[in-house]
Design a protein around this motif. Structure first.
Motif, PDB file in Angstrom:
ATOM      1  N   SER A 263       0.845  -1.203   0.000  1.00 42.02           N
ATOM      2  CA  SER A 263       0.000   0.000   0.000  1.00 42.02           C
ATOM      3  C   SER A 263       0.882   1.255   0.000  1.00 42.02           C
ATOM      4  CB  SER A 263      -0.852   0.006   1.267  1.00 42.02           C
ATOM      5  OG  SER A 263       0.005   0.196   2.379  1.00 42.02           O
ATOM      6  N   ASP A 264       0.238   2.413   0.041  1.00 41.08           N
ATOM      7  CA  ASP A 264       0.971   3.688   0.176  1.00 41.08           C
ATOM      8  C   ASP A 264       1.905   3.677   1.382  1.00 41.08           C
ATOM      9  OD1 ASP A 264      -0.502   4.695  -1.860  1.00 41.08           O
ATOM     10  OD2 ASP A 264      -1.836   5.915  -0.618  1.00 41.08           O
ATOM     11  N   TYR A 274       5.357  -5.823   6.066  1.00 45.36           N
ATOM     12  CA  TYR A 274       5.727  -4.763   5.130  1.00 45.36           C
ATOM     13  C   TYR A 274       6.713  -5.301   4.088  1.00 45.36           C
ATOM     14  CZ  TYR A 274       3.517  -1.492   8.361  1.00 45.36           C
ATOM     15  OH  TYR A 274       2.586  -0.833   9.126  1.00 45.36           O
ATOM     16  N   ALA A 275       6.929  -4.535   3.031  1.00 48.45           N
ATOM     17  CA  ALA A 275       7.954  -4.907   2.035  1.00 48.45           C
ATOM     18  C   ALA A 275       8.600  -3.629   1.515  1.00 48.45           C
ATOM     19  CB  ALA A 275       7.332  -5.692   0.884  1.00 48.45           C
ATOM     20  N   TYR A 282       4.939  -0.833  -5.466  1.00 52.55           N
ATOM     21  CA  TYR A 282       4.219   0.153  -4.663  1.00 52.55           C
ATOM     22  C   TYR A 282       3.465   1.162  -5.538  1.00 52.55           C
ATOM     23  CZ  TYR A 282       7.865   3.524  -5.915  1.00 52.55           C
ATOM     24  OH  TYR A 282       8.691   4.353  -6.613  1.00 52.55           O
ATOM     25  N   PRO A 283       2.433   1.791  -4.985  1.00 51.45           N
ATOM     26  CA  PRO A 283       1.720   2.811  -5.754  1.00 51.45           C
ATOM     27  C   PRO A 283       2.547   4.094  -5.797  1.00 51.45           C
ATOM     28  CG  PRO A 283       0.573   2.298  -3.675  1.00 51.45           C
ATOM     29  CD  PRO A 283       1.858   1.566  -3.647  1.00 51.45           C
ATOM     30  N   GLN A 316       3.034   7.026   7.815  1.00 56.38           N
ATOM     31  CA  GLN A 316       3.622   7.871   6.789  1.00 56.38           C
ATOM     32  C   GLN A 316       3.439   7.224   5.433  1.00 56.38           C
ATOM     33  OE1 GLN A 316       7.513   8.557   8.625  1.00 56.38           O
ATOM     34  NE2 GLN A 316       8.179   9.320   6.635  1.00 56.38           N
ATOM     35  N   ARG A 317       3.085   8.039   4.421  1.00 58.50           N
ATOM     36  CA  ARG A 317       2.993   7.481   3.062  1.00 58.50           C
ATOM     37  C   ARG A 317       4.369   7.552   2.405  1.00 58.50           C
ATOM     38  NH1 ARG A 317      -2.223  10.284   2.794  1.00 58.50           N
ATOM     39  NH2 ARG A 317      -3.796   8.671   2.475  1.00 58.50           N
ATOM     40  N   TYR A 318       4.647   6.610   1.508  1.00 61.65           N
ATOM     41  CA  TYR A 318       5.880   6.709   0.725  1.00 61.65           C
ATOM     42  C   TYR A 318       5.571   7.556  -0.496  1.00 61.65           C
ATOM     43  CZ  TYR A 318      10.035   5.700  -1.938  1.00 61.65           C
ATOM     44  OH  TYR A 318      11.200   5.843  -2.652  1.00 61.65           O
TER      45      TYR A 318
END
Ligand SMILES: Cc1cc2nc3c(=O)[nH]c(=O)nc-3n(C[C@H](O)[C@H](O)[C@H](O)COP(=O)(O)OP(=O)(O)OC[C@H]3O[C@@H](n4cnc5c(N)ncnc54)[C@H](O)[C@@H]3O)c2cc1C
Length: 393
Positions: A263-264, A274-275, A282-283, A316-318
């Motif tokens: 996900s974001d 997580y990855a 990823y988006p 936090q978004r990437y």
């Protein structure tokens, strides 16, 4: 059975950065980092550059940070150890030595491995796939006694390895199936200019040439092209792309055809897992679509974001503009943005003749990528800002 709050699988820059991200927000949780190589996270990008050329020992310059950091942060590091099984439902990981770790949360950071072309002789001795310190040390050693090394491929890694070997006074040929080097990233004119630089440096170019196989009994003797040519070579460096290391999660939702979908927030569809880095699909919130990057800064930044998120104390978004760089001979190129699609229009500022220019790549009226040749870190940051603004973000 060993029990941990956090299990990080993969001791590259991605896994190391997850540890840093965790400790910025959780000083106490128990953390284990399991890494297949025998080194703490190190600057893998140096292997095809200074490390190959300058013959520096692995302990110098390569480590990402002082090994003692992990001890002071009470992070258990298990090197030379692989996770062989990963049970999502029971939250268990089995290690190569048979030990089992039960974890609350985990991050996949196993990176990627070189693609081995399925042709005759691909596993012969002296056919090198450059990924680890061990590979680079072997290549360094072989290059001292070898008269001719053939590099198969024409991408970033192939060009860097060929340039470093040539700078070490080795005779080098490059076999690439396209007429121009770096054609995957550059427009045809710039690719032709880069190719010319390699020719000027004395690299023999076997372009428009596809690999058919490697010949030799135990070690390499010749490389065969599809058109029937035989190129004598004692060593080949094969750089034909990479694939994500997803064997331990194969046939689970954590593994897809393009990588591990997240996900974001870099979380997989399994809560708490997580990855990051070379294997994360990823988006891309800025350029759109889903993306898997196999570049240093992406793994570094994703590691920090996932490390913060996994603690549950941050969300936090990437959200980074894709970025990577490369160095070959006296060329330094920085790439900001998306280079997956060939540009419809190219705008050049500066001059090839001075080896100092900026290229802006457009799709229709939209700016999608900026290439900088011989520019400063500040210029690269300015290019990232320019692209963000052009995207309206
Ligand atoms: C020679 C070379 C030069 C490069 N140069 C550049 C450059 O100039 N610029 C740039 O932007 N990028 C460059 N890159 C790419 C960059 O190094 C990678 O994108 C980055 O290392 C990815 O980090 P990662 O942590 O995701 O994976 P990796 O660095 O691949 O680390 C993953 C680690 O996980 C381990 N592992 C795998 N499976 C398991 C398992 N089951 N259990 C335990 N451990 C496991 C692996 O052994 C490895 O140590 C280069 C790469 C190479 C190989």
């Amino acid at each position: 059975m060993i029990q941990r709050d956090y299990l990080i699988i993969g001791g590259g820059i991605g896994g190391g950065s997850v540890c840093e991200g965790i400790r910025q927000h959780d000083k106490k949780g128990s953390v284990t980092l399991v890494g297949g190589e025998t080194f703490h996270p190190y600057k893998r990008w140096m292997l095809s550059k200074h490390f190959l050329r300058d013959k520096i020992p692995p302990s110098k310059k390569l480590p990402c940070m002082d090994e003692r950091w992990y001890d002071t942060q009470k992070i258990e590091v298990r090197l030379g150890t692989v996770v062989t099984q990963f049970n999502i439902d029971r939250r268990l990981a089995v290690l190569g030595n048979g030990e089992t770790i039960e974890f609350k949360k985990a991050c996949l950071a196993m990176g990627s491995r070189p693609v081995r072309p399925q042709v005759a002789g691909f596993g012969l001795g002296n056919v090198i796939y450059l990924r680890t310190i061990r590979d680079a040390l072997a290549l360094r050693e072989m290059s001292q006694s070898e008269k001719m090394i053939v590099v198969v491929g024409g991408g970033l890694l192939a060009c860097e390895a060929a340039a470093s070997l040539r700078q070490s006074k080795v005779k080098v040929a490059m076999m690439h199936r396209h007429p121009g080097l770096l054609n995957r990233y550059l427009d045809p004119e710039t690719s032709a200019w880069v190719t010319e630089q390699f020719a000027k440096q004395g690299v023999t170019l076997l372009l428009d040439s596809s690999l058919n196989g490697f010949e030799g009994k135990t070690v390499l003797r010749n490389i065969q092209t599809k058109s029937g040519e035989r190129v004598p070579a004692g060593v080949a460096v094969v750089a034909c792309g990479s694939e994500p290391n997803l064997d331990i999660v194969r046939n689970t939702p954590l593994s897809g055809p393009h990588g591990s979908p997240v996900s974001d927030y870099l979380e997989t569809e399994e809560k708490g897992i997580y990855a990051v880095g070379d294997l994360a699909f990823y988006p891309d919130r800025l350029l759109g679509g889903m993306r898997r990057q196999t570049h240093w800064e992406n793994a570094r930044e994703q590691g920090l974001v996932a490390g913060a998120n996994i603690t549950g104390k941050k969300r936090q978004r990437y959200e980074q503009i894709p970025y990577f760089w490369t160095e070959m001979f006296d060329l330094r190129l920085d790439f900001v943005g998306d280079f997956n699609v060939a540009p419809a229009r190219v705008q050049l500022s500066g001059a090839y003749a001075r080896s100092r220019f900026v290229l802006r790549y457009y799709q229709g009226e939209k700016l999608r990528g900026i290439v900088l040749c011989h520019h400063s870190a500040n210029d690269v940051e300015a290019a990232k800002t320019e692209l963000r603004q052009a995207l309206g973000k």
